[in-house]
Design an enzyme around this catalytic site. Structure first.
Site, PDB file in Angstrom:
ATOM      1  CG  ASP A  26      33.946  68.287 -33.379  1.00 11.66           C
ATOM      2  OD1 ASP A  26      33.263  69.330 -33.445  1.00 11.66           O
ATOM      3  OD2 ASP A  26      34.361  67.675 -34.373  1.00 11.66           O
ATOM      4  CB  SER A  47      32.746  65.263 -35.849  1.00 12.52           C
ATOM      5  OG  SER A  47      33.493  65.213 -34.645  1.00 12.52           O
ATOM      6  CG  ASN A  53      33.237  58.556 -36.209  1.00 14.20           C
ATOM      7  OD1 ASN A  53      32.483  59.180 -36.947  1.00 14.20           O
ATOM      8  ND2 ASN A  53      33.375  57.249 -36.280  1.00 14.20           N
ATOM      9  CD1 TRP A 102      38.649  60.660 -34.860  1.00 14.03           C
ATOM     10  CD2 TRP A 102      40.840  60.468 -34.502  1.00 14.03           C
ATOM     11  NE1 TRP A 102      39.239  61.824 -35.273  1.00 14.03           N
ATOM     12  CE2 TRP A 102      40.575  61.733 -35.078  1.00 14.03           C
ATOM     13  CE3 TRP A 102      42.158  60.127 -34.199  1.00 14.03           C
ATOM     14  CZ2 TRP A 102      41.588  62.657 -35.342  1.00 14.03           C
ATOM     15  CZ3 TRP A 102      43.171  61.046 -34.460  1.00 14.03           C
ATOM     16  CH2 TRP A 102      42.876  62.299 -35.022  1.00 14.03           C
ATOM     17  CE1 TYR A 156      41.443  65.840 -39.028  1.00 17.68           C
ATOM     18  CE2 TYR A 156      41.593  63.716 -40.109  1.00 17.68           C
ATOM     19  CZ  TYR A 156      41.544  64.471 -38.957  1.00 17.68           C
ATOM     20  OH  TYR A 156      41.579  63.858 -37.755  1.00 17.68           O
ATOM     21  CG  ASP A 193      31.461  72.618 -34.819  1.00 17.28           C
ATOM     22  OD1 ASP A 193      31.691  71.759 -33.942  1.00 17.28           O
ATOM     23  OD2 ASP A 193      32.097  72.687 -35.879  1.00 17.28           O
ATOM     24  CB  THR A 213      34.131  75.435 -35.901  1.00 18.68           C
ATOM     25  OG1 THR A 213      33.906  74.279 -36.713  1.00 18.68           O
ATOM     26  CG2 THR A 213      34.550  76.593 -36.797  1.00 18.68           C
TER      27      THR A 213
END
Length: 377
Positions: free
Chosen positions: A88, A91, A93, A95, A131, A270, A273
């Protein structure tokens, strides 16, 4: 040190320094929920809010996107535990779900077990990522993360303890963020930043090729521009902000008429998305120009038979024109055909997501802070 690392790359097999990750184009949450007959009730419960991850609230935000379909496999720990993640660029991070998570979304996904990794350590710091309709919370930790042939040591990542219910409908287990470090929740260093600082890539860039309809063929390449994935020249566009991969957009035109982004606007490239998203009034105007009817959820439907006669849409970015044909900006599902133009609300920001990137091979250059775009092969 970096010089030696690059020299070492030249001496050992180059593949260890320029690594390609295959992405699978899987079933989207929308398709899964439609098959189960619960799409309508789910979308009412979890309204689509593609801009949620771009609101600066201190914690880095993400959205529930029912149409995301590209994911790749990474591993964490020693011995490695594998996860499907969305790569992505919107963003920062990394996880994945953990065995300490009791949410429904964790139960039907791979879960990381710290006790089974000899290289794992806790960071003693919580992480929370918002979110559109809920959040992921968890603890930060360090371990070896392997992305293709690249092993990043001491990579900080989030081990989730709670996850928003919508995640249960997605194929991917987690997210690997590829935006800039100043966006990362809890100050966690992004994976690509560690790849650069540990001298694991021969160039400080990565590139993304998203195939059209086929399930296979999409790739993320770290440290490399892959000439077989594009044709013609690469247009290099300077970033207007070093947070997201954000650039200046001059206009959106149809048949020579400016239909959106009049006077210029900001756009983010992005991979996380699925659609092309913009302000409501602009998106409604575009959908109207191409002959689409918008429902109360913002989905814009068209008659499938009209697609061959629908106009091209041109996005001009920093003086470079990028044109997308109707066959590229529409998609078909069991309910008929839809445009790939999504309603982003009042925020004057555009997201050029997978609908755009499928047409244009994208290079994300951290060395020079440019985005490179070229016609996808």
């Amino acid at each position: 040190m970096m010089k030696w690392a690059v020299l070492l790359c030249a001496l050992v097999a180059l593949s260890e320094c320029n690594t390609k990750i295959s992405l699978i184009k899987g079933k989207t949450a929308r398709e899964t929920l439609m098959e189960k007959g619960i799409w309508e009730e789910t979308r009412l419960k979890f309204p689509y809010n593609p801009m949620a991850k771009f609101y600066q609230t201190g914690d880095e935000a993400m959205t529930n996107d029912a149409d995301l379909s590209y994911y790749g496999v990474i591993s964490i720990g020693t011995p490695p535990q594998s996860f499907n993640v969305i790569f992505d660029t919107g963003s920062s991070n990394l996880w994945v779900p953990s065995v300490y998570c009791s949410s429904q979304a964790c139960q039907n996904h791979a879960e990381f077990n710290p006790s089974q990794s000899s290289t794992f350590t806790w960071a003693n710091k919580p992480v929370s990522i918002q979110y559109g309709t809920g959040s992921m919370t968890g603890q930060l930790a360090y371990d070896t993360v392997s992305v293709g042939g690249i092993s990043v040591t001491q990579q900080i990542f989030g081990a989730s303890q709670t996850e928003a219910p919508f995640m249960a409908n997605m194929v991917a287990d987690g997210i690997l963020g590829l935006a800039f470090p100043n966006l990362a929740a809890s100050g966690a260093t992004p994976v690509f930043d560690n790849m650069m600082s540990q001298g694991l890539v021969s160039q400080n860039l990565f590139s993304v090729y998203l195939s059209g309809n086929s399930a296979e063929g999409s790739v993320v390449s770290f440290g490399n521009i892959e000439s077989n994935y594009y044709t013609g020249q690469i247009a290099w566009i300077p970033l207007s902000s070093e947070t997201y991969w954000q650039i200046n957009m001059d206009s959106v035109t149809i048949n020579g008429n400016t239909v959106a982004c009049s006077g210029g606007c900001q756009a983010i490239i992005d991979t996380g998305t699925s659609l092309i998203v913009g302000p409501t009034t602009d998106i409604n105007n575009m959908n109207s120009w191409v002959g689409a009817t918008t429902d109360q959820y913002g989905d814009a439907s068209v008659n499938c038979n009209n697609i061959p006669n629908m106009p091209d849409v041109t996005f001009t970015l920093n003086g470079n024109a990028f044109t997308i044909s109707a066959s590229a900006y529409t998609s078909q599902n069991s309910n008929g055909c839809m445009t790939g133009f999504g309603n982003g609300g009042t925020q004057q920001l555009w997201i050029l997501g997978d609908v755009f990137i499928r047409q244009y091979y994208a290079i994300f250059d951290r060395q020079n802070n440019y985005v490179g775009l070229a016609q996808a092969a």
